[in-house]
Design a protein around this motif. Structure first.
Motif, PDB file in Angstrom:
ATOM      1  N   LYS A   4       0.846  -1.184   0.000  1.00 19.79           N
ATOM      2  CA  LYS A   4       0.000   0.000   0.000  1.00 19.79           C
ATOM      3  C   LYS A   4       0.885   1.239   0.000  1.00 19.79           C
ATOM      4  O   LYS A   4       1.945   1.264   0.634  1.00 19.79           O
ATOM      5  CB  LYS A   4      -0.883   0.008   1.243  1.00 19.79           C
ATOM      6  CG  LYS A   4      -1.832  -1.176   1.355  1.00 19.79           C
ATOM      7  CD  LYS A   4      -2.995  -1.062   0.405  1.00 19.79           C
ATOM      8  CE  LYS A   4      -4.034  -2.134   0.685  1.00 19.79           C
ATOM      9  NZ  LYS A   4      -5.206  -2.042  -0.231  1.00 19.79           N
ATOM     10  N   LEU A   5       0.457   2.281  -0.704  1.00 19.80           N
ATOM     11  CA  LEU A   5       1.206   3.534  -0.769  1.00 19.80           C
ATOM     12  C   LEU A   5       0.571   4.537   0.173  1.00 19.80           C
ATOM     13  O   LEU A   5      -0.621   4.850   0.052  1.00 19.80           O
ATOM     14  CB  LEU A   5       1.217   4.076  -2.188  1.00 19.80           C
ATOM     15  CG  LEU A   5       1.941   5.414  -2.412  1.00 19.80           C
ATOM     16  CD1 LEU A   5       3.410   5.327  -1.985  1.00 19.80           C
ATOM     17  CD2 LEU A   5       1.837   5.835  -3.873  1.00 19.80           C
ATOM     18  N   ILE A   6       1.365   5.046   1.118  1.00 21.44           N
ATOM     19  CA  ILE A   6       0.874   5.971   2.142  1.00 21.44           C
ATOM     20  C   ILE A   6       1.654   7.278   2.051  1.00 21.44           C
ATOM     21  O   ILE A   6       2.879   7.285   2.197  1.00 21.44           O
ATOM     22  CB  ILE A   6       1.031   5.364   3.549  1.00 21.44           C
ATOM     23  CG1 ILE A   6       0.286   4.028   3.642  1.00 21.44           C
ATOM     24  CG2 ILE A   6       0.527   6.343   4.612  1.00 21.44           C
ATOM     25  CD1 ILE A   6       0.569   3.256   4.919  1.00 21.44           C
ATOM     26  N   LEU A   7       0.951   8.378   1.809  1.00 22.68           N
ATOM     27  CA  LEU A   7       1.552   9.711   1.792  1.00 22.68           C
ATOM     28  C   LEU A   7       1.302  10.372   3.138  1.00 22.68           C
ATOM     29  O   LEU A   7       0.164  10.399   3.629  1.00 22.68           O
ATOM     30  CB  LEU A   7       0.936  10.561   0.682  1.00 22.68           C
ATOM     31  CG  LEU A   7       1.349  12.044   0.650  1.00 22.68           C
ATOM     32  CD1 LEU A   7       2.841  12.192   0.351  1.00 22.68           C
ATOM     33  CD2 LEU A   7       0.506  12.810  -0.375  1.00 22.68           C
ATOM     34  N   ILE A   8       2.357  10.908   3.754  1.00 21.19           N
ATOM     35  CA  ILE A   8       2.254  11.577   5.050  1.00 21.19           C
ATOM     36  C   ILE A   8       2.701  13.028   4.917  1.00 21.19           C
ATOM     37  O   ILE A   8       3.710  13.321   4.268  1.00 21.19           O
ATOM     38  CB  ILE A   8       3.104  10.866   6.115  1.00 21.19           C
ATOM     39  CG1 ILE A   8       2.609   9.436   6.338  1.00 21.19           C
ATOM     40  CG2 ILE A   8       3.075  11.632   7.439  1.00 21.19           C
ATOM     41  CD1 ILE A   8       3.424   8.649   7.357  1.00 21.19           C
ATOM     42  N   THR A   9       1.965  13.927   5.545  1.00 18.29           N
ATOM     43  CA  THR A   9       2.349  15.330   5.608  1.00 18.29           C
ATOM     44  C   THR A   9       1.931  15.881   6.969  1.00 18.29           C
ATOM     45  O   THR A   9       1.424  15.160   7.821  1.00 18.29           O
ATOM     46  CB  THR A   9       1.722  16.130   4.445  1.00 18.29           C
ATOM     47  OG1 THR A   9       2.297  17.439   4.395  1.00 18.29           O
ATOM     48  CG2 THR A   9       0.212  16.230   4.602  1.00 18.29           C
ATOM     49  N   ASN A  10       2.145  17.183   7.178  1.00 17.62           N
ATOM     50  CA  ASN A  10       1.715  17.825   8.434  1.00 17.62           C
ATOM     51  C   ASN A  10       1.746  19.334   8.256  1.00 17.62           C
ATOM     52  O   ASN A  10       2.013  19.835   7.156  1.00 17.62           O
ATOM     53  CB  ASN A  10       2.598  17.388   9.611  1.00 17.62           C
ATOM     54  CG  ASN A  10       4.000  17.982   9.576  1.00 17.62           C
ATOM     55  OD1 ASN A  10       4.416  18.585   8.579  1.00 17.62           O
ATOM     56  ND2 ASN A  10       4.749  17.817  10.652  1.00 17.62           N
ATOM     57  N   VAL A  35       6.000  14.057   2.464  1.00 16.74           N
ATOM     58  CA  VAL A  35       6.215  15.369   1.840  1.00 16.74           C
ATOM     59  C   VAL A  35       5.644  16.392   2.812  1.00 16.74           C
ATOM     60  O   VAL A  35       4.423  16.507   2.961  1.00 16.74           O
ATOM     61  CB  VAL A  35       5.537  15.488   0.466  1.00 16.74           C
ATOM     62  CG1 VAL A  35       5.851  16.859  -0.145  1.00 16.74           C
ATOM     63  CG2 VAL A  35       5.980  14.370  -0.467  1.00 16.74           C
ATOM     64  N   ALA A  36       6.511  17.122   3.488  1.00 13.37           N
ATOM     65  CA  ALA A  36       6.078  18.001   4.572  1.00 13.37           C
ATOM     66  C   ALA A  36       6.691  19.388   4.427  1.00 13.37           C
ATOM     67  O   ALA A  36       7.749  19.546   3.803  1.00 13.37           O
ATOM     68  CB  ALA A  36       6.475  17.396   5.919  1.00 13.37           C
ATOM     69  N   ILE A  79      11.514   4.623   3.972  1.00 11.54           N
ATOM     70  CA  ILE A  79      10.702   5.840   3.910  1.00 11.54           C
ATOM     71  C   ILE A  79      11.419   6.897   3.071  1.00 11.54           C
ATOM     72  O   ILE A  79      12.608   7.154   3.271  1.00 11.54           O
ATOM     73  CB  ILE A  79      10.427   6.384   5.321  1.00 11.54           C
ATOM     74  CG1 ILE A  79       9.688   5.346   6.169  1.00 11.54           C
ATOM     75  CG2 ILE A  79       9.626   7.685   5.250  1.00 11.54           C
ATOM     76  CD1 ILE A  79       9.509   5.760   7.610  1.00 11.54           C
ATOM     77  N   ASP A  80      10.708   7.510   2.141  1.00 12.97           N
ATOM     78  CA  ASP A  80      11.251   8.620   1.352  1.00 12.97           C
ATOM     79  C   ASP A  80      10.789   9.930   1.974  1.00 12.97           C
ATOM     80  O   ASP A  80       9.591  10.100   2.266  1.00 12.97           O
ATOM     81  CB  ASP A  80      10.770   8.548  -0.098  1.00 12.97           C
ATOM     82  CG  ASP A  80      11.323   7.337  -0.828  1.00 12.97           C
ATOM     83  OD1 ASP A  80      12.425   6.879  -0.479  1.00 12.97           O
ATOM     84  OD2 ASP A  80      10.639   6.844  -1.749  1.00 12.97           O
ATOM     85  N   TRP A  81      11.724  10.861   2.162  1.00 18.32           N
ATOM     86  CA  TRP A  81      11.438  12.132   2.830  1.00 18.32           C
ATOM     87  C   TRP A  81      11.676  13.304   1.877  1.00 18.32           C
ATOM     88  O   TRP A  81      12.740  13.395   1.247  1.00 18.32           O
ATOM     89  CB  TRP A  81      12.334  12.302   4.057  1.00 18.32           C
ATOM     90  CG  TRP A  81      12.115  11.291   5.127  1.00 18.32           C
ATOM     91  CD1 TRP A  81      12.653  10.044   5.206  1.00 18.32           C
ATOM     92  CD2 TRP A  81      11.287  11.443   6.292  1.00 18.32           C
ATOM     93  NE1 TRP A  81      12.227   9.409   6.344  1.00 18.32           N
ATOM     94  CE2 TRP A  81      11.387  10.245   7.030  1.00 18.32           C
ATOM     95  CE3 TRP A  81      10.496  12.478   6.783  1.00 18.32           C
ATOM     96  CZ2 TRP A  81      10.720  10.050   8.232  1.00 18.32           C
ATOM     97  CZ3 TRP A  81       9.824  12.288   7.979  1.00 18.32           C
ATOM     98  CH2 TRP A  81       9.933  11.084   8.694  1.00 18.32           C
ATOM     99  N   TYR A  82      10.694  14.197   1.800  1.00 16.25           N
ATOM    100  CA  TYR A  82      10.804  15.406   0.985  1.00 16.25           C
ATOM    101  C   TYR A  82      10.356  16.612   1.808  1.00 16.25           C
ATOM    102  O   TYR A  82       9.440  16.507   2.626  1.00 16.25           O
ATOM    103  CB  TYR A  82       9.909  15.323  -0.263  1.00 16.25           C
ATOM    104  CG  TYR A  82      10.287  14.263  -1.261  1.00 16.25           C
ATOM    105  CD1 TYR A  82      11.022  14.591  -2.402  1.00 16.25           C
ATOM    106  CD2 TYR A  82       9.903  12.946  -1.079  1.00 16.25           C
ATOM    107  CE1 TYR A  82      11.353  13.624  -3.339  1.00 16.25           C
ATOM    108  CE2 TYR A  82      10.235  11.960  -2.004  1.00 16.25           C
ATOM    109  CZ  TYR A  82      10.956  12.303  -3.135  1.00 16.25           C
ATOM    110  OH  TYR A  82      11.292  11.331  -4.058  1.00 16.25           O
ATOM    111  N   THR A  83      10.999  17.747   1.571  1.00 14.27           N
ATOM    112  CA  THR A  83      10.531  18.999   2.149  1.00 14.27           C
ATOM    113  C   THR A  83      10.006  19.905   1.039  1.00 14.27           C
ATOM    114  O   THR A  83      10.460  19.846  -0.105  1.00 14.27           O
ATOM    115  CB  THR A  83      11.631  19.760   2.905  1.00 14.27           C
ATOM    116  OG1 THR A  83      12.683  20.116   1.987  1.00 14.27           O
ATOM    117  CG2 THR A  83      12.199  18.925   4.037  1.00 14.27           C
ATOM    118  N   CYS A  84       9.065  20.750   1.419  1.00 20.79           N
ATOM    119  CA  CYS A  84       8.446  21.688   0.495  1.00 20.79           C
ATOM    120  C   CYS A  84       8.363  23.035   1.197  1.00 20.79           C
ATOM    121  O   CYS A  84       8.013  23.090   2.377  1.00 20.79           O
ATOM    122  CB  CYS A  84       7.065  21.169   0.100  1.00 20.79           C
ATOM    123  SG  CYS A  84       6.017  22.347  -0.773  1.00 20.79           S
TER     124      CYS A  84
END
Length: 267
Positions: A4-10, A35-36, A79-84
């Protein structure tokens, strides 16, 4: 079977312990991509960044907390981590087009430091991201904790977080709807209550702040009042009595009770 693909942000930023805990908890349930915002964007609501470019960067794992529920360490390296540099809504939008290869099975926002019960939901960047995911047709959940501590104890909420996320992954969430989950700050949850939004209001929202240049300045603050404290079916009642509250919310804001009256008088 594919993961399953789960996208997490905050909205508290990628360094917040809440999002680190959420990533650790959900890693065993599927492939997690984070992607946070690169810094705190609390109170951003559903705002977007229309006038300046948004920078997206893939970054090394920022996990700082040593809290690992059960044995999930084997999943953390995946886990892949991205900042925006944009808002939580921007994070979901840019993940859709620039990061993810397919539609996520679940979008999760949080764990917010501060609850988003009652009318607070309308200001929340945490829920703004959830609403954006729902607009795209993706199942989405927002998690918030009733504390502003930088390092709260998330252990009492782990089972409930995983239970609710697993339910959404296995059963889905109706199209056009999403879940707003709030936790009280307690040593042990009394359980989970499915509850409606309490009617409430904020008052005394500005505190005077001295300004050395003689200009009037104010800090945004405020006092929340539950307008129906005796009602036992609300999110505020659940929190006050040690329960996690789960509130289903929907995109359609049409006031259906007024449709026929307005048609009669205006058409």
């Amino acid at each position: 079977m594919d993961k399953k693909l789960i996208l997490i942000t905050n909205d508290d930023g990628i360094q917040a312990t809440g999002i680190h805990t959420l990533a650790r908890l959900l890693a065993p349930l599927g492939k997690v991509v984070v992607v946070a915002p690169h810094s705190a964007r609390s109170g951003a609501g559903c705002s977007i960044t229309p006038t300046t470019p948004v920078i997206l960067e893939k970054v090394p794992s920022p996990l700082t907390s040593t809290f690992t529920p059960d044995d999930t360490s084997c999943c953390l390296d995946d886990i892949d981590w991205y900042t925006c540099t944009g808002t939580p809504v921007d994070c979901v939008k840019i993940a859709c087009e620039q990061v993810l290869d397919s539609k996520p099975d679940l979008v999760v926002s949080g764990i917010n430091h501060g609850d988003n019960a009652s009318c607070s939901i309308h200001y929340s960047g945490t829920i703004g991201a959830v609403i954006e995911a729902t607009l795209k047709g993706w199942p989405a959940i927002g998690y918030s904790l009733q504390t502003f501590k930088r390092e709260p104890n998330f252990a009492p909420y782990c089972d409930a977080i995983v239970k609710i996320a697993s339910h959404a992954l296995n059963n889905g969430i109706p199209l056009g709807e999403c879940l707003n989950v709030n936790f009280p700050e307690v040593d042990k949850l009394q359980g989970i209550r499915v509850a409606r939004m309490a009617k409430g209001e904020w008052s005394c929202e500005w505190a005077d702040a001295s300004n050395p240049h003689g200009k009037r300045a104010f800090w945004l603050t405020g006092h929340f009042t539950n307008l129906e404290p005796e009602s036992t079916d609300t999110d505020c009642w659940a929190l006050e009595h040690g329960y996690a509250s789960v509130t289903p919310i929907q995109l359609d804001m049409t006031a259906y009770n007024s449709l026929q009256m307005l048609k009669k008088n205006l058409e």
